[in-house]
Design a protein around this motif. Structure first.
Motif, PDB file in Angstrom:
ATOM      1  N   ASN A  89     -26.563  13.603   2.422  1.00 46.39           N
ATOM      2  CA  ASN A  89     -26.619  12.375   3.235  1.00 46.39           C
ATOM      3  C   ASN A  89     -27.536  11.322   2.630  1.00 46.39           C
ATOM      4  O   ASN A  89     -27.282  10.127   2.760  1.00 46.39           O
ATOM      5  N   SER A  90     -28.604  11.773   1.946  1.00 41.94           N
ATOM      6  CA  SER A  90     -29.555  10.783   1.415  1.00 41.94           C
ATOM      7  C   SER A  90     -28.944  10.007   0.244  1.00 41.94           C
ATOM      8  O   SER A  90     -29.368   8.892  -0.051  1.00 41.94           O
ATOM      9  N   VAL A  91     -27.961  10.594  -0.430  1.00 37.55           N
ATOM     10  CA  VAL A  91     -27.268   9.886  -1.516  1.00 37.55           C
ATOM     11  C   VAL A  91     -26.213   8.947  -0.928  1.00 37.55           C
ATOM     12  O   VAL A  91     -26.039   7.804  -1.374  1.00 37.55           O
ATOM     13  N   MET A  92     -25.507   9.410   0.084  1.00 41.11           N
ATOM     14  CA  MET A  92     -24.434   8.596   0.670  1.00 41.11           C
ATOM     15  C   MET A  92     -24.986   7.437   1.497  1.00 41.11           C
ATOM     16  O   MET A  92     -24.455   6.332   1.465  1.00 41.11           O
ATOM     17  N   TYR A  93     -26.014   7.734   2.285  1.00 41.83           N
ATOM     18  CA  TYR A  93     -26.563   6.722   3.190  1.00 41.83           C
ATOM     19  C   TYR A  93     -28.084   6.649   3.000  1.00 41.83           C
ATOM     20  O   TYR A  93     -28.846   7.082   3.870  1.00 41.83           O
ATOM     21  N   PRO A  94     -28.536   6.094   1.851  1.00 40.82           N
ATOM     22  CA  PRO A  94     -29.986   6.059   1.602  1.00 40.82           C
ATOM     23  C   PRO A  94     -30.699   5.245   2.682  1.00 40.82           C
ATOM     24  O   PRO A  94     -30.171   4.219   3.137  1.00 40.82           O
ATOM     25  N   ALA A  95     -31.879   5.729   3.060  1.00 40.28           N
ATOM     26  CA  ALA A  95     -32.612   5.103   4.165  1.00 40.28           C
ATOM     27  C   ALA A  95     -32.936   3.643   3.862  1.00 40.28           C
ATOM     28  O   ALA A  95     -33.003   2.816   4.765  1.00 40.28           O
ATOM     29  N   ASP A  96     -33.119   3.295   2.575  1.00 34.24           N
ATOM     30  CA  ASP A  96     -33.533   1.927   2.244  1.00 34.24           C
ATOM     31  C   ASP A  96     -32.342   1.013   1.902  1.00 34.24           C
ATOM     32  O   ASP A  96     -32.527  -0.085   1.402  1.00 34.24           O
ATOM     33  N   GLU A  97     -31.117   1.474   2.107  1.00 34.62           N
ATOM     34  CA  GLU A  97     -29.944   0.616   1.832  1.00 34.62           C
ATOM     35  C   GLU A  97     -29.099   0.510   3.084  1.00 34.62           C
ATOM     36  O   GLU A  97     -28.891   1.518   3.769  1.00 34.62           O
ATOM     37  N   ASP A  98     -28.595  -0.684   3.352  1.00 30.52           N
ATOM     38  CA  ASP A  98     -27.724  -0.856   4.515  1.00 30.52           C
ATOM     39  C   ASP A  98     -26.281  -0.658   4.046  1.00 30.52           C
ATOM     40  O   ASP A  98     -25.718  -1.524   3.383  1.00 30.52           O
ATOM     41  N   ILE A  99     -25.702   0.493   4.337  1.00 26.14           N
ATOM     42  CA  ILE A  99     -24.332   0.777   3.911  1.00 26.14           C
ATOM     43  C   ILE A  99     -23.401   0.293   5.030  1.00 26.14           C
ATOM     44  O   ILE A  99     -23.367   0.883   6.111  1.00 26.14           O
ATOM     45  N   ALA A 100     -22.672  -0.786   4.749  1.00 25.90           N
ATOM     46  CA  ALA A 100     -21.870  -1.415   5.804  1.00 25.90           C
ATOM     47  C   ALA A 100     -20.437  -0.906   5.774  1.00 25.90           C
ATOM     48  O   ALA A 100     -19.931  -0.471   4.748  1.00 25.90           O
ATOM     49  N   CYS A 101     -19.772  -0.999   6.934  1.00 27.97           N
ATOM     50  CA  CYS A 101     -18.338  -0.719   6.989  1.00 27.97           C
ATOM     51  C   CYS A 101     -17.593  -2.021   6.705  1.00 27.97           C
ATOM     52  O   CYS A 101     -17.892  -3.047   7.320  1.00 27.97           O
ATOM     53  N   PRO A 102     -16.624  -2.024   5.767  1.00 33.52           N
ATOM     54  CA  PRO A 102     -15.829  -3.242   5.549  1.00 33.52           C
ATOM     55  C   PRO A 102     -15.067  -3.602   6.833  1.00 33.52           C
ATOM     56  O   PRO A 102     -14.908  -2.754   7.710  1.00 33.52           O
ATOM     57  N   PRO A 103     -14.559  -4.829   6.946  1.00 30.98           N
ATOM     58  CA  PRO A 103     -13.771  -5.187   8.127  1.00 30.98           C
ATOM     59  C   PRO A 103     -12.587  -4.230   8.263  1.00 30.98           C
ATOM     60  O   PRO A 103     -11.930  -3.908   7.275  1.00 30.98           O
ATOM     61  N   LEU A 104     -12.318  -3.765   9.479  1.00 33.77           N
ATOM     62  CA  LEU A 104     -11.190  -2.851   9.677  1.00 33.77           C
ATOM     63  C   LEU A 104      -9.880  -3.625   9.649  1.00 33.77           C
ATOM     64  O   LEU A 104      -9.745  -4.643  10.336  1.00 33.77           O
ATOM     65  N   PRO A 105      -8.874  -3.155   8.889  1.00 37.97           N
ATOM     66  CA  PRO A 105      -7.564  -3.822   8.899  1.00 37.97           C
ATOM     67  C   PRO A 105      -6.845  -3.566  10.228  1.00 37.97           C
ATOM     68  O   PRO A 105      -7.208  -2.653  10.976  1.00 37.97           O
ATOM     69  N   SER A 106      -5.813  -4.358  10.497  1.00 35.84           N
ATOM     70  CA  SER A 106      -5.129  -4.235  11.795  1.00 35.84           C
ATOM     71  C   SER A 106      -4.501  -2.859  11.991  1.00 35.84           C
ATOM     72  O   SER A 106      -4.423  -2.372  13.123  1.00 35.84           O
ATOM     73  N   VAL A 107      -4.092  -2.196  10.904  1.00 42.08           N
ATOM     74  CA  VAL A 107      -3.474  -0.875  11.065  1.00 42.08           C
ATOM     75  C   VAL A 107      -4.510   0.174  11.521  1.00 42.08           C
ATOM     76  O   VAL A 107      -4.147   1.264  11.949  1.00 42.08           O
ATOM     77  N   PHE A 122     -12.095   5.452  12.299  1.00 41.54           N
ATOM     78  CA  PHE A 122     -11.812   4.616  11.123  1.00 41.54           C
ATOM     79  C   PHE A 122     -13.033   3.830  10.656  1.00 41.54           C
ATOM     80  O   PHE A 122     -13.129   3.502   9.470  1.00 41.54           O
ATOM     81  N   THR A 123     -13.955   3.544  11.569  1.00 43.76           N
ATOM     82  CA  THR A 123     -15.203   2.923  11.119  1.00 43.76           C
ATOM     83  C   THR A 123     -15.928   3.886  10.181  1.00 43.76           C
ATOM     84  O   THR A 123     -16.411   3.497   9.107  1.00 43.76           O
ATOM     85  N   GLY A 124     -15.964   5.171  10.583  1.00 42.13           N
ATOM     86  CA  GLY A 124     -16.616   6.184   9.746  1.00 42.13           C
ATOM     87  C   GLY A 124     -15.891   6.398   8.432  1.00 42.13           C
ATOM     88  O   GLY A 124     -16.517   6.498   7.366  1.00 42.13           O
ATOM     89  N   VAL A 125     -14.556   6.450   8.486  1.00 42.20           N
ATOM     90  CA  VAL A 125     -13.767   6.694   7.268  1.00 42.20           C
ATOM     91  C   VAL A 125     -13.889   5.513   6.300  1.00 42.20           C
ATOM     92  O   VAL A 125     -14.101   5.698   5.094  1.00 42.20           O
ATOM     93  N   CYS A 126     -13.750   4.300   6.807  1.00 46.53           N
ATOM     94  CA  CYS A 126     -13.811   3.130   5.909  1.00 46.53           C
ATOM     95  C   CYS A 126     -15.210   2.997   5.293  1.00 46.53           C
ATOM     96  O   CYS A 126     -15.352   2.655   4.110  1.00 46.53           O
ATOM     97  N   LYS A 127     -16.211   3.291   6.108  1.00 47.73           N
ATOM     98  CA  LYS A 127     -17.581   3.203   5.597  1.00 47.73           C
ATOM     99  C   LYS A 127     -17.803   4.209   4.470  1.00 47.73           C
ATOM    100  O   LYS A 127     -18.311   3.865   3.397  1.00 47.73           O
ATOM    101  N   VAL A 128     -17.392   5.465   4.686  1.00 46.67           N
ATOM    102  CA  VAL A 128     -17.668   6.482   3.659  1.00 46.67           C
ATOM    103  C   VAL A 128     -16.801   6.252   2.423  1.00 46.67           C
ATOM    104  O   VAL A 128     -17.275   6.415   1.290  1.00 46.67           O
ATOM    105  N   VAL A 129     -15.546   5.844   2.608  1.00 48.90           N
ATOM    106  CA  VAL A 129     -14.685   5.668   1.427  1.00 48.90           C
ATOM    107  C   VAL A 129     -15.120   4.426   0.644  1.00 48.90           C
ATOM    108  O   VAL A 129     -15.123   4.439  -0.595  1.00 48.90           O
ATOM    109  N   ALA A 130     -15.523   3.371   1.335  1.00 50.43           N
ATOM    110  CA  ALA A 130     -16.035   2.190   0.627  1.00 50.43           C
ATOM    111  C   ALA A 130     -17.257   2.581  -0.202  1.00 50.43           C
ATOM    112  O   ALA A 130     -17.396   2.198  -1.376  1.00 50.43           O
ATOM    113  N   ARG A 131     -18.135   3.369   0.388  1.00 53.16           N
ATOM    114  CA  ARG A 131     -19.344   3.818  -0.332  1.00 53.16           C
ATOM    115  C   ARG A 131     -18.963   4.696  -1.534  1.00 53.16           C
ATOM    116  O   ARG A 131     -19.484   4.534  -2.640  1.00 53.16           O
ATOM    117  N   LEU A 132     -18.026   5.636  -1.309  1.00 51.12           N
ATOM    118  CA  LEU A 132     -17.600   6.506  -2.410  1.00 51.12           C
ATOM    119  C   LEU A 132     -16.949   5.689  -3.533  1.00 51.12           C
ATOM    120  O   LEU A 132     -17.200   5.935  -4.723  1.00 51.12           O
TER     121      LEU A 132
END
Ligand code: AMP
Length: 273
Positions: A89-107, A122-132
């Protein structure tokens, strides 16, 4: 070549441009088919294994989710992956970085399918895949149609901001099934042998839908079959294959999608009809 297992963002510095298979582990042949697809396309393959807390709601199965990491690494290597990225988790969501979710598409918000029944998802999925994607910077991302709405959501997310991920191509691969027709899923590990026939209600419901011409009849048939298998239905619908919105007229060429609960286990499946 032996498998390279990495877990820091800095380990990925020289690995851009590979075919990427994101997973939550507990690997089965469905996941491995995605690795093989990347190899067959002629690309070196990097898989990630990360059980992403942000796509589980409180009360869902985050803690129980199976995590057989040694088995997973052996399977990934045997399927032809060159690298497996196993961040914490510390690599995916470092405490000192704001990892944002991109805007969700209509689908991700309009069909009232997974979006309605798992509002965090989908907020969780888009956030993690954008980060990955930011970390891995692949040329292709290979995903299963088993999670059909998720595939369309991620294709739309990437299409909305192509420059951010260097025009990564999101490739969808067919669902891999057990010999009896049950879609492979890490959550099948929760099913007792005696549940298997009930679980096949999803496959049988979609088969019943494919035998009729209009959405109302197809949806009625699916609900009837699911009820006969004692499954509690979240949705059982026929939708447009691209927008996932309701269809009028012939359902031929569109998609049947089901989510249903077998006691505490939530199963999803879909197929073109
Ligand atoms: P998961 O580990 O469940 O997050 O899934 C990781 C990836 O594997 C996603 O792209 C899924 O759609 C894909 N996947 C899961 N099950 C299957 C299956 N039975 N056939 C093909 N792909 C699958």
């Amino acid at each position: 070549m032996s498998l390279h297992v990495v877990n820091q963002a800095s380990d990925l510095a020289d690995l851009a441009g590979m075919a990427f298979v994101p997973t939550m582990g507990a690997l089965h042949d469905g996941h491995l088919s995605l690795v093989r697809a990347g190899v067959e396309m002629g690309h070196p393959v990097i898989m990630s294994i990360y059980v992403n807390p942000t796509q589980f709601a409180p009360g869902e199965d985050f803690d129980a989710y199976p995590r057989p990491i040694d088995d997973d690494l052996a399977k990934a290597e045997a399927a032809g992956a060159q690298v497996v990225f196993v961040p914490d988790n510390s690599v995916m969501y470092p405490a000192d970085e704001d990892i944002a979710c991109p805007p969700l598409p209509s689908v991700a918000t309009e069909p009232r399918l997974e979006d309605a029944h798992r509002p965090h998802f989908f907020t969780g999925v888009c956030k993690v895949v954008a980060r990955l994607l930011d970390l891995v910077r692949p040329s292709h991302m290979i995903m299963g149609r088993k999670d059909y709405q998720q595939l369309l959501v991620l294709q739309s997310m990437v299409a909305a901001d192509p420059g951010r991920w260097n025009n990564v191509e999101v490739v969808g691969c067919e669902t891999i099934r057990e010999p009896d027709g049950l879609a492979m899923s890490s959550r099948n590990a929760y099913l007792a042998e005696s549940d298997r026939d009930r679980a096949l209600g999803l496959t049988r419901a979609m088969q019943a839908a494919s035998e009729v011409a209009d959405a109302a009849t197809a949806e009625h048939r699916m609900r009837t079959v699911l009820k006969e298998h004692d499954l509690r239905v979240d949705y059982a619908v026929v939708r447009d294959s691209h927008t996932l919105m309701p269809v009028t007229g012939s359902i031929h060429g569109h998609r049947a999608l089901i989510a249903a609960h077998l006691d505490a286990v939530r199963l999803i499946d879909n197929q073109s009809i």
